[in-house]
Scaffold this motif. Structure first.
Motif, PDB file in Angstrom:
ATOM      1  N   GLU A 187       0.843  -1.196   0.000  1.00  5.27           N
ATOM      2  CA  GLU A 187       0.000   0.000   0.000  1.00  5.27           C
ATOM      3  C   GLU A 187       0.881   1.251   0.000  1.00  5.27           C
ATOM      4  O   GLU A 187       0.636   2.199  -0.746  1.00  5.27           O
ATOM      5  CB  GLU A 187      -0.923  -0.001   1.212  1.00  5.27           C
ATOM      6  CG  GLU A 187      -1.867   1.184   1.258  1.00  5.27           C
ATOM      7  CD  GLU A 187      -2.787   1.188   2.465  1.00  5.27           C
ATOM      8  OE1 GLU A 187      -3.727   1.994   2.464  1.00  5.27           O
ATOM      9  OE2 GLU A 187      -2.570   0.401   3.419  1.00  5.27           O
ATOM     10  N   ARG A 188       1.922   1.253   0.812  1.00  7.91           N
ATOM     11  CA  ARG A 188       2.842   2.389   0.885  1.00  7.91           C
ATOM     12  C   ARG A 188       3.501   2.654  -0.461  1.00  7.91           C
ATOM     13  O   ARG A 188       3.694   3.797  -0.860  1.00  7.91           O
ATOM     14  CB  ARG A 188       3.914   2.115   1.940  1.00  7.91           C
ATOM     15  CG  ARG A 188       4.887   3.260   2.105  1.00  7.91           C
ATOM     16  CD  ARG A 188       5.831   3.016   3.275  1.00  7.91           C
ATOM     17  NE  ARG A 188       6.684   4.170   3.458  1.00  7.91           N
ATOM     18  CZ  ARG A 188       7.961   4.215   3.115  1.00  7.91           C
ATOM     19  NH1 ARG A 188       8.551   3.148   2.581  1.00  7.91           N
ATOM     20  NH2 ARG A 188       8.667   5.321   3.297  1.00  7.91           N
ATOM     21  N   ASP A 189       3.828   1.581  -1.178  1.00  9.42           N
ATOM     22  CA  ASP A 189       4.465   1.715  -2.492  1.00  9.42           C
ATOM     23  C   ASP A 189       3.475   2.015  -3.610  1.00  9.42           C
ATOM     24  O   ASP A 189       3.864   2.149  -4.765  1.00  9.42           O
ATOM     25  CB  ASP A 189       5.242   0.446  -2.835  1.00  9.42           C
ATOM     26  CG  ASP A 189       6.494   0.272  -1.988  1.00  9.42           C
ATOM     27  OD1 ASP A 189       6.927   1.251  -1.340  1.00  9.42           O
ATOM     28  OD2 ASP A 189       7.049  -0.845  -1.980  1.00  9.42           O
ATOM     29  N   GLY A 190       2.193   2.085  -3.281  1.00  5.93           N
ATOM     30  CA  GLY A 190       1.185   2.415  -4.286  1.00  5.93           C
ATOM     31  C   GLY A 190       0.750   1.248  -5.148  1.00  5.93           C
ATOM     32  O   GLY A 190       0.127   1.434  -6.189  1.00  5.93           O
ATOM     33  N   LEU A 191       1.042   0.018  -4.702  1.00  5.24           N
ATOM     34  CA  LEU A 191       0.710  -1.158  -5.493  1.00  5.24           C
ATOM     35  C   LEU A 191      -0.713  -1.660  -5.244  1.00  5.24           C
ATOM     36  O   LEU A 191      -1.275  -2.350  -6.089  1.00  5.24           O
ATOM     37  CB  LEU A 191       1.704  -2.291  -5.206  1.00  5.24           C
ATOM     38  CG  LEU A 191       3.163  -1.965  -5.522  1.00  5.24           C
ATOM     39  CD1 LEU A 191       4.066  -3.100  -5.063  1.00  5.24           C
ATOM     40  CD2 LEU A 191       3.340  -1.674  -7.003  1.00  5.24           C
ATOM     41  N   LEU A 192      -1.256  -1.329  -4.087  1.00  7.32           N
ATOM     42  CA  LEU A 192      -2.629  -1.740  -3.803  1.00  7.32           C
ATOM     43  C   LEU A 192      -3.324  -0.663  -2.990  1.00  7.32           C
ATOM     44  O   LEU A 192      -2.688   0.202  -2.393  1.00  7.32           O
ATOM     45  CB  LEU A 192      -2.688  -3.101  -3.091  1.00  7.32           C
ATOM     46  CG  LEU A 192      -2.010  -3.301  -1.745  1.00  7.32           C
ATOM     47  CD1 LEU A 192      -2.840  -2.742  -0.599  1.00  7.32           C
ATOM     48  CD2 LEU A 192      -1.780  -4.776  -1.513  1.00  7.32           C
ATOM     49  N   SER A 193      -4.626  -0.739  -3.014  1.00  9.05           N
ATOM     50  CA  SER A 193      -5.430   0.176  -2.195  1.00  9.05           C
ATOM     51  C   SER A 193      -6.160  -0.644  -1.141  1.00  9.05           C
ATOM     52  O   SER A 193      -6.506  -1.811  -1.362  1.00  9.05           O
ATOM     53  CB  SER A 193      -6.423   0.958  -3.054  1.00  9.05           C
ATOM     54  OG  SER A 193      -7.335   0.075  -3.672  1.00  9.05           O
ATOM     55  N   ARG A 194      -6.375  -0.016  -0.022  1.00  2.78           N
ATOM     56  CA  ARG A 194      -7.064  -0.640   1.116  1.00  2.78           C
ATOM     57  C   ARG A 194      -8.327   0.167   1.368  1.00  2.78           C
ATOM     58  O   ARG A 194      -8.272   1.376   1.577  1.00  2.78           O
ATOM     59  CB  ARG A 194      -6.150  -0.586   2.339  1.00  2.78           C
ATOM     60  CG  ARG A 194      -6.731  -1.157   3.597  1.00  2.78           C
ATOM     61  CD  ARG A 194      -5.671  -1.038   4.717  1.00  2.78           C
ATOM     62  NE  ARG A 194      -6.144  -1.623   5.949  1.00  2.78           N
ATOM     63  CZ  ARG A 194      -6.738  -0.945   6.913  1.00  2.78           C
ATOM     64  NH1 ARG A 194      -6.919   0.362   6.802  1.00  2.78           N
ATOM     65  NH2 ARG A 194      -7.146  -1.553   8.000  1.00  2.78           N
ATOM     66  N   THR A 195      -9.464  -0.504   1.319  1.00  2.00           N
ATOM     67  CA  THR A 195     -10.745   0.164   1.532  1.00  2.00           C
ATOM     68  C   THR A 195     -11.398  -0.404   2.779  1.00  2.00           C
ATOM     69  O   THR A 195     -11.594  -1.619   2.891  1.00  2.00           O
ATOM     70  CB  THR A 195     -11.681  -0.044   0.321  1.00  2.00           C
ATOM     71  OG1 THR A 195     -11.016   0.407  -0.862  1.00  2.00           O
ATOM     72  CG2 THR A 195     -12.975   0.713   0.496  1.00  2.00           C
ATOM     73  N   VAL A 196     -11.729   0.490   3.713  1.00  3.63           N
ATOM     74  CA  VAL A 196     -12.414   0.101   4.942  1.00  3.63           C
ATOM     75  C   VAL A 196     -13.876   0.502   4.796  1.00  3.63           C
ATOM     76  O   VAL A 196     -14.184   1.669   4.582  1.00  3.63           O
ATOM     77  CB  VAL A 196     -11.794   0.781   6.184  1.00  3.63           C
ATOM     78  CG1 VAL A 196     -12.539   0.367   7.442  1.00  3.63           C
ATOM     79  CG2 VAL A 196     -10.308   0.467   6.290  1.00  3.63           C
ATOM     80  N   HIS A 197     -14.759  -0.480   4.893  1.00  6.65           N
ATOM     81  CA  HIS A 197     -16.195  -0.224   4.803  1.00  6.65           C
ATOM     82  C   HIS A 197     -16.750  -0.045   6.216  1.00  6.65           C
ATOM     83  O   HIS A 197     -16.459  -0.841   7.103  1.00  6.65           O
ATOM     84  CB  HIS A 197     -16.897  -1.384   4.092  1.00  6.65           C
ATOM     85  CG  HIS A 197     -16.423  -1.579   2.692  1.00  6.65           C
ATOM     86  ND1 HIS A 197     -16.924  -0.867   1.633  1.00  6.65           N
ATOM     87  CD2 HIS A 197     -15.463  -2.395   2.174  1.00  6.65           C
ATOM     88  CE1 HIS A 197     -16.302  -1.248   0.518  1.00  6.65           C
ATOM     89  NE2 HIS A 197     -15.424  -2.168   0.830  1.00  6.65           N
ATOM     90  N   ALA A 198     -17.531   1.001   6.391  1.00 10.50           N
ATOM     91  CA  ALA A 198     -18.096   1.330   7.712  1.00 10.50           C
ATOM     92  C   ALA A 198     -19.247   0.389   8.035  1.00 10.50           C
ATOM     93  O   ALA A 198     -20.414   0.707   7.846  1.00 10.50           O
ATOM     94  CB  ALA A 198     -18.555   2.783   7.740  1.00 10.50           C
TER      95      ALA A 198
END
Length: 128
Positions: free
Chosen positions: A71-82
Motif C-alpha cells: 500500500e505504501r508503495d502504491g501497489l494496492l489500495s485498502r478500503t475500509v467499509h463502515a
C-alpha cells in the motif's frame, strides 16, 4: 566501470549503487509474499481472510506487513467499509496491475521450467 553513484552519467538510476532508491523497489518485488499477493489480487479485490486463505503458508503478521508495504508503495489500495464488524478489502492499483502483468511472466516461466529445475537439482544433489 561500476560506480557508487545513485545515478549514472546519463541520469538513469544505478541499481548497483548501494544508495540507489530502486533497490527498495527490487526488495519489494523480489519478496515471495509480495509476488503471491500480486497473483492473488490479480483476479480482483479480496478481504484479508480471503488473501490469507489463498496465500498458503503466510502468517497473519507477514501478510499484514506485506500489505502495508505494498500500500505504501502504491501497489494496492485498502478500503475500509463502515460496517460492524468493519470490512476491509484490498485491490491492486493501476501501478500494481502493471507490476502483476510483469511478474506473471516469471510465474509462467517457473511453470514451464519446473521439470528442468527439478532435474538440475537432482544432478546437483547427487554430486554433493
Amino acid at each position: 566501470m561500476v560506480t557508487n553513484e545513485v545515478r549514472s552519467l546519463d541520469g538513469r538510476f544505478n541499481v548497483m549503487a548501494l544508495a540507489c532508491p530502486t533497490r527498495a523497489v527490487i526488495d519489494r518485488i523480489g519478496d515471495k509474499w509480495t509476488l503471491l499477493v500480486l497473483y492473488a489480487l490479480g483476479s480482483g479485490r479480496l478481504r484479508f481472510s480471503q488473501l490469507r486463505a489463498q496465500v498458503q503458508g503466510v502468517s497473519q503478521k507477514m501478510l499484514t506487513q506485506t500489505l502495508r508495504g505494498m500500500e505504501r508503495d502504491g501497489l494496492l489500495s485498502r478500503t475500509v467499509h463502515a460496517e460492524v464488524p468493519p470490512r476491509v478489502e484490498y485491490e491492486l492499483t493501476e501501478l500494481g496491475r502493471g507490476l502483476q502483468e510483469v511478474v506473471a511472466g516469471i510465474r509462467l516461466w517457473a511453470y514451464g521450467h519446473m521439470d528442468e529445475i527439478d532435474e538440475a537439482r537432482e544432478r546437483y544433489d547427487t554430486k554433493i
